[in-house]
Design a protein around this motif. Structure first.
Motif, PDB file in Angstrom:
ATOM      1  N   GLY A  63      47.145 -47.724 -74.678  1.00 15.39           N
ATOM      2  CA  GLY A  63      46.012 -47.198 -75.442  1.00 15.39           C
ATOM      3  C   GLY A  63      45.928 -45.687 -75.459  1.00 15.39           C
ATOM      4  N   LEU A  64      47.057 -45.003 -75.242  1.00 15.34           N
ATOM      5  CA  LEU A  64      47.051 -43.543 -75.253  1.00 15.34           C
ATOM      6  C   LEU A  64      46.889 -43.019 -76.678  1.00 15.34           C
ATOM      7  CD1 LEU A  64      49.963 -42.746 -72.765  1.00 15.34           C
ATOM      8  CD2 LEU A  64      47.557 -43.202 -72.284  1.00 15.34           C
ATOM      9  N   VAL A  88      42.712 -42.537 -70.379  1.00 14.83           N
ATOM     10  CA  VAL A  88      42.898 -43.922 -69.957  1.00 14.83           C
ATOM     11  C   VAL A  88      42.921 -43.938 -68.432  1.00 14.83           C
ATOM     12  CG1 VAL A  88      44.450 -45.910 -69.978  1.00 14.83           C
ATOM     13  CG2 VAL A  88      44.198 -44.497 -72.029  1.00 14.83           C
TER      14      VAL A  88
END
Length: 209
Positions: free
Chosen positions: A106-107, A130
């Motif tokens: 999810g970067l 994150v």
């Protein structure tokens, strides 16, 4: 230009698509031409800056190169058929952080401020936003040299250490809070015991009275 360029000083230099590279190579030669090709649209301010520096601008896509009888670059050929004489041509690479192995975390990826590539978005400590993930070096700054990458790594390491330290502290506090209150020797209780036992000597002083 910081790695190469001095060897082409004072020559007729063409720059393919990069406004910033055109400005940089103007430091080495008065004869610089920017070929717009597939580059970003220029702002009014950028047009004025190019004009002020005497940098020529050629619209239209580049279709190929012309060389002379000694196989040296002689010009840039446009798709439209025209040829613009140049002795050197600067082609700017696009840098992309090799962070594919981080897919799924999810970067956030972002464009480098100079528009030369894509990198992982981080704050000053290298934190990606994150939980538990920091990035440093060329992953978070595609232009970083070895010294900058090392410094970013040190900052990220310090931040990671502090994050782990605080996690341990929170865990210890949570474990302590989970013990039945009757068995808890709280800070307030410790202070009260010290007051009752030590009296006026609580701070290591003896009452002279």
């Amino acid at each position: 230009m910081y790695c190469h360029g001095w060897e082409v000083r004072d020559r007729a230099i063409g720059v393919l698509g990069s406004f910033h590279q055109a400005l940089m190579f103007r430091q080495l030669s008065k004869d610089v031409t920017l070929f717009r090709h597939a580059g970003a649209e220029l702002t009014e301010e950028q047009w004025e800056q190019l004009a002020g520096l005497g940098i020529g601008v050629v619209d239209g896509d580049v279709g190929g190169l012309d060389v002379d009888e000694r196989n040296r670059l002689a010009g840039v050929r446009l798709v439209s058929g025209g040829v613009v004489p140049v002795q050197e041509l600067v082609v700017s690479p696009r840098f992309v952080a090799r962070a594919g192995f981080l897919d799924g975390l999810g970067l956030t990826l972002q464009e480098h401020p100079m528009g030369i590539g894509e990198q992982v978005a981080v704050d000053a400590s290298g934190f990606t936003g994150v939980a538990g993930v920091w990035a440093a070096g060329n992953a978070s700054d595609v232009m970083a040299g070895v010294p900058q990458a090392m410094a970013a790594g040190v900052s990220a390491a310090a931040a990671i250490n502090m994050d782990l330290l605080m996690a341990d502290a929170r865990g210890a506090a949570a474990s302590r809070a989970a013990v039945p209150e009757v068995d808890v020797f709280s800070g307030a209780m410790e202070a009260e015991v010290s007051r009752r036992v030590l009296g006026s000597r609580v701070h290591g002083l003896v009452d002279g009275g």
